[in-house]
Write an enzyme that holds these catalytic residues in place. Structure first.
Site, PDB file in Angstrom:
ATOM      1  N   SER A  76       5.936 -14.249 -49.227  1.00  0.00           N
ATOM      2  CA  SER A  76       5.849 -14.431 -50.790  1.00  0.00           C
ATOM      3  C   SER A  76       4.514 -14.592 -51.364  1.00  0.00           C
ATOM      4  CB  SER A  76       6.654 -15.942 -51.113  1.00  0.00           C
ATOM      5  OG  SER A  76       5.938 -17.111 -50.626  1.00  0.00           O
ATOM      6  N   LYS A 127      -2.311 -19.943 -55.286  1.00  0.00           N
ATOM      7  CA  LYS A 127      -0.921 -19.558 -55.421  1.00  0.00           C
ATOM      8  C   LYS A 127      -0.119 -20.435 -56.471  1.00  0.00           C
ATOM      9  CE  LYS A 127       3.178 -18.468 -52.460  1.00  0.00           C
ATOM     10  NZ  LYS A 127       3.742 -18.643 -51.168  1.00  0.00           N
ATOM     11  N   SER A 179       5.141 -16.664 -45.194  1.00  0.00           N
ATOM     12  CA  SER A 179       4.597 -16.265 -46.484  1.00  0.00           C
ATOM     13  C   SER A 179       3.085 -16.179 -46.703  1.00  0.00           C
ATOM     14  CB  SER A 179       5.114 -17.100 -47.497  1.00  0.00           C
ATOM     15  OG  SER A 179       6.483 -16.908 -47.790  1.00  0.00           O
TER      16      SER A 179
END
Ligand SMILES: [Zn+2]
Lengths: 502, 98, 498
Positions: free
Chosen positions: C152, C77, C176
């Site tokens: 996210s 990420k 997330s």
């Protein structure tokens, strides 16, 4: 309209508040492992943490906590069983995170005091300055303002930032308001900062060099009519960088406030900057609209809960309080008050004490450090501590003079040599060929030569006019290039001329 | 009923250092009326006898020893700088105090 | 090969059946062929990944002892700093920034010889539940490209679901990791707060953020969990204790005698029927596997969402202050005579997206003088109440369970203009972050009404992360035998058009 200081204090009572920031002398920064060397090349002591790179996290320096607790204990504070760091949020380019990790409502030390004594018209008088809190925070970077007419921030074209100083541990010591000092407010303020400096130095937690900014004072001053209850509006004079400036800044602000008030005006609550050259302050940022710092507990750090054992261990290691130590040394050395003050002013107390502990006579030790060595330091414009001469060297030189191996004059040459980096006293003596002439044969030859050259004078002495011997002794000393022991010369000369030698 | 006026939003944007268009100020002000009503629900149960929790862990006294570790090189430190000069970060003129 | 589990890949690497270079290349090829549809990555590090793979192969050839996942590729990420690789957090304000340091998670991945394929897309600064808030365009859900992949960490979960990577790293502040896992039919774990170092994780909300492992199976997730977890002296909020034995728990998958608590408040109204059906079915399977199902109540959970939307923005308003155009990142408006303040204002206007600005303003408000007690202060009290609810519930059950999200993946754009509706997505995941405990989401099947994946959430007490792996592995095994094949086999292959 210009008021005298006497006019001001006849009408108004000053109320002080002092905030002192001290840079701790830890090896590494408050929240990261970067070095803290003063004067390093720009941005060579920075890392992701102190540059506030995305993702970096702070970790508290244990030594900084210990130093802060020591300061709190030395200032008679209570050490909070629970304290926390908080974020103080405001934007400023020299502060990389745009918040400062500080402490807000949970500081580590609270409620202490410092006693100071100053000379008043009625003799020495003690004032107690109450300390509200001692808390930890971090320093900012340094900016260099480029372009513009003045080189100051105003009118500069742009600024250059060096973050070496960013994140150096700072301790802020905040007093409660200090009323009741009357006309002595400037002296009390100065004495407080001086006492604080001495205490901090004795703790060994900071370099306390005001000129390098490792100790900085903000002086809050307000006036109220004598007898009034309500406090006046205060101004906050920032970064006053010498003891003398503390006194001048407070005095100057008192006069400025009084002039404003007398003219029917009002004092604006604001930050002001002290200007060394004029002794006046200049308006900075107005605090009319108080900054909203949005303090909240620093979520990247956990609380500090010093246990009793830790605190007591630190308390046990505290050094003697400087004011007590001064009294003790003054008595032990039988030094007059004035001389003592001179030593403190010249910052040689520690070094004299060390020299005495190494066996030197206190009077001699003091006169070397305060006299010859201070003079050389002054000429070279360096601190005495930075000269290449140690208490050990001085003690050795004093011993050599006592044993008659050096004259005072030769000893001065040795001191000079040591300071010039020629080595230890013994090495300087060897290299320079310094030697007291105590070969009586050589001295007698010189005496005979001088008595022949100055036969008239010699005759006077022979006739019993002893004071005339001085000129002859001087000539012998000159003949032996100052390496003779004057007392021995006198003895031999008087004997030679048939006079009693003592 | 909580709400934030356009002027209040403008003041907050100033504190947060975000330039905002008039349109943005007005639309945020409207949105906040709804959002604040939703978040204000915390006040229903936040009575005086409840202690606040600022952190999920009950860790205490986490320190590092005072040891110097290597810093970044100045080249690395300045590698992301939008502008630099004399091994320093170059920034526009700073207004306000010294 | 790319459809294998990470554990299978590791076994093939160990046996010499394949090499890390071949495996990495296969994933790079897959990325090349489907990325234009999915857009999971912001940066594909083809060169770096192949170099790292070659070095692992060389180590293996020399007979060096390697870690269990050595040579297996991973998607990272974009909120974690990786030295000299672009790290944007999905924001314009960090476009082009190359960190001069590695986050601790990245250092652990490198130490374990896990091959980093690149950086995955995300909602800007992890603020969002759909990845629509990325400044670089949305990621698409491989199950239905018109839908969101969650957020996210939608890039990481989409990469897993589209077989672009067998492993991924996510971060979880309010869900997330778990919500994207739920809506893409993958597995994601938010470890106990403090279990994985936050050093180098670009902070959104410091007291809530936690990095964690994502994969397609519970065991793969556990293997990655052990690779990245552990004490880090660079993170003062890292727990100095042994890493929970999650791999062993995932291998055993034993729930016999365990008490599983169903949180009454995280079900019912507002939850899609298909979600509830799959959840109930999973409970039956767990009961069959020997667990005891009990009901627990957590009355204060209903305030969790409100508290979260005060605490997270407050911390974020401060954490994001450093993006000021002075030291790194975007700088806008630096014209002659402009002040630093004006440049900061303009840069932050242009560099931050709408949702980030919204939350910064909200957080600034919640912390400002006069409002602190009513907002931030009250939210902190709610945090206490939620933690107390958990403490009580964990006296009645070993783990707690709920659906991960109230709904399956929604359409891209559907909730973009309704922040409150968007926030509701996180209603079941947020309590875990508030209390700092562990949470897992794993696939429970597809909702009957839309054929989209449903997530099953397991919550375990602080540093008892192994419990959620036991339950997760047991449920996964039961579901697999029921389905006969992994759920992701039913997802579109994505290759038809090429
Ligand atoms: Zn540093």
């Amino acid at each position: 309209m210009s008021l005298t200081y006497e006019d001001v204090v006849a009408k108004y009572e000053p109320v002080l508040g002092l905030e002192v920031h001290v840079e701790l002398n830890t090896e590494s920064k408050m929240f990261c492992g970067c070095a803290t060397v003063f004067g390093a090349e720009p941005n060579t002591q920075t890392c992701p943490v102190c540059l506030a790179l995305p993702g970096a996290l702070p970790v508290v320096n244990e030594k900084a906590i210990e130093s802060t607790i020591k300061i709190g204990l030395a200032l008679n504070c209570s050490i909070a069983p629970f304290s926390r760091f908080a974020r103080k949020n405001y934007f400023y380019p020299d502060m990389p995170k745009n918040f400062q990790i500080s402490q807000y409502d949970e500081p580590i030390c609270v409620d202490g005091y410092v006693d100071v004594e100053i000379e008043t018209d009625e003799g020495p008088k003690k004032f107690r300055i109450e300390v509200e809190r001692v808390h930890m925070e971090e320093d900012t970077g340094k900016s260099l303002h480029v372009g513009g007419a003045t080189g100051r921030i105003h009118g500069a074209d742009y600024s250059l930032l060096d973050y070496n100083r960013a994140g150096i541990p700072l301790v802020e010591i905040v007093t409660k308001i200090v009323p009741g000092t009357g006309k002595y407010a400037p002296e009390v303020a100065k004495a407080y900062v001086a006492e604080l400096r001495d205490i901090l130095r004795s703790l060994g937690v900071s370099d306390v060099k005001m000129e390098q900014g490792s100790l900085r004072c903000d002086a809050n001053v307000s006036l109220r009519l004598i007898g009034a209850e309500k406090l006046g509006t205060r101004s906050e004079t920032k970064n006053v960088n010498s003891l003398r400036s503390v006194e001048r800044a407070v005095r100057g602000e008192m006069i400025r406030h009084a002039e404003l008030l007398n003219a029917g005006g009002r004092v604006v609550q604001e930050t002001r900057h002290f200007q060394e050259d004029t002794g006046l302050t200049r308006s900075g940022r107005s605090k009319e609209q108080a900054e909203d710092y949005r303090y909240f507990p620093e979520p990247d750090l956990v609380p500090v809960e010093p246990d009793a054992a830790w605190i007591e261990k630190l308390r046990a290691g505290l050094p003697e309080r400087p004011s007590i130590r001064r009294k003790r040394l003054q008595e032990a050395w039988a030094v007059p008050e004035k001389e003592m003050a001179a030593m403190i002013n010249a910052d040689v107390l520690d070094i004299v004490e060390k020299t005495v502990l190494l066996g030197a006579d206190p009077t001699k030790a003091r006169s070397w450090w305060l006299g010859e060595i201070s003079r050389i330091a002054n000429d070279k414009d360096v601190a005495i501590a930075d000269l290449a001469i140690t208490p050990q060297d001085v003690a050795e030189i004093v011993a050599l003079v006592n044993s008659g191996d050096l004259t005072d004059k030769l000893a001065r040459q040795v001191v000079e040599g040591v300071i010039a980096g020629e080595g230890k006293p013994s090495e300087v003596i060897a290299k320079r060929g310094i030697k007291v002439v105590n070969d009586d044969g050589a001295l007698m030859a010189a005496i005979e030569k001088v008595c022949t050259e100055q036969a008239d004078t010699a005759e006077k002495v022979r006739a019993g006019h002893i004071p005339a011997a001085g000129a002859l002794i001087g000539a012998v000393m000159k003949e032996t290039k100052g390496q003779a022991d004057a007392a021995r010369v006198r003895e031999l000369l008087l004997g030679h001329l048939g006079q009693p030698t003592s | 009923m909580s709400s934030l006026s356009r002027d209040e939003v403008a003041k907050l944007a100033g504190l947060a250092r975000i330039e905002m268009s008039e349109e943005e100020l007005v639309s945020l002000s409207k949105e906040f009326t709804v959002i604040l009503d939703a978040v204000a629900r915390v006040q229903e149960v936040a009575s005086a006898d409840v202690a606040p929790t600022s952190h999920p862990l009950s860790l205490r006294n986490v320190f590092r020893t005072d040891v110097v570790v290597p810093s970044l090189s100045p080249e690395q430190a300045l590698s992301g700088a939008p502008a630099q000069e004399e091994q320093r970060f170059r920034v526009p003129q700073i207004l306000g105090e010294e | 090969m790319i459809r294998n589990t990470a554990a299978q890949m590791a076994a093939k690497l160990a046996s010499g059946e394949t090499t890390s270079v071949a495996l990495t290349q296969a994933h790079l090829d897959r990325i090349n062929s489907v990325e234009d549809k999915v857009h999971a990555f912001l940066f594909v590090d083809e060169k770096g990944a192949l170099e790292q793979a070659a070095s692992v192969d060389a180590k293996r050839a020399k007979g060096e002892k390697l870690s269990p996942l050595a040579g297996v590729p991973l998607a990272l990420k974009d909120v974690l700093a990786q030295k000299d690789k672009p790290t944007t957090c999905g924001s314009k304000i960090l476009e082009g920034w190359l960190p001069p340091y590695d986050s601790t998670v990245v250092a652990s991945l490198k130490k374990n010889d896990i091959v980093i394929l690149g950086k995955t897309n995300m909602d800007e600064f992890a603020m969002g539940s759909s990845t629509e808030n990325s400044a670089y365009g949305p990621t698409h859900n491989p199950w239905d490209l018109s839908r969101i992949p969650g957020g996210s960490g939608g890039g990481s979960s989409a990469a897993l679901a589209s077989f672009e990577a067998p492993l991924a790293i996510g971060t979880d502040t309010g869900g997330s990791i778990r919500q994207p896992a739920a809506v893409t039919g993958t597995v994601g774990v938010k470890p106990t707060y403090g279990g994985v170092s936050r050093y180098g994780l670009v902070a959104f909300s410091s007291s809530l953020d936690q990095a964690g492992p994502c994969a397609r199976t519970v065991l793969d997730t556990a293997l990655l969990h052990e690779a990245i977890a552990g004490y880090d002296p660079k993170d003062a909020t890292s727990i100095n204790a042994p890493v929970p034995q999650v791999v062993q728990a995932a291998k055993d998958g034993n729930v016999k005698g365990m008490k599983i608590g169903v949180v009454k408040e995280l079900n019912g109204d507002g939850y899609q029927p298909g979600v509830r059906a799959r959840f109930d079915e999973a409970l039956e399977l767990l009961a069959k596997a020997g667990a005891e199902i009990v009901e627990v109540s957590a009355p204060n959970f209903e305030y969790a969402l409100a508290a979260y939307y005060l605490i997270a923005p407050s911390e974020a308003s401060s954490n994001l202050a450093r993006f000021d155009a002075m030291r790194y990142g975007l700088r806008v408006g630096d014209v002659d005579g402009a002040s630093a303040e004006a440049v900061m204002n303009l840069t932050r206007e242009v560099g931050f997206g709408k949702e980030v600005k919204r939350r910064i303003i909200l957080g600034t408000y919640a912390l400002s003088s006069g409002y602190y007690d009513a907002y931030y202060g009250s939210a902190q009290k709610v945090r206490t109440l939620i933690t107390q609810d958990f403490t009580k519930a964990f006296t009645q059950a070993d783990v707690l369970v709920s659906p991960t999200c109230p709904t399956t993946a929604f359409k891209i754009g559907e909730k973009a203009n309704d922040p409150l509706a968007m926030y509701l997505n996180d209603i079941a995941t947020i309590p875990v972050n508030m209390a700092g405990i562990g949470g897992m989401s794993l696939p429970a099947g597809l909702a009957d009404e839309d054929g989209l994946p449903v997530g099953f959430q397991i919550m375990s007490p602080v540093m008892k992360d192994e419990r959620m792996y036991s339950v997760g592995a047991a449920l996964e095994a039961a579901l697999l035998s029921k389905w006969g094949a992994p759920l992701l086999n039913r997802a579109p292959t994505l290759e038809a058009s090429k």
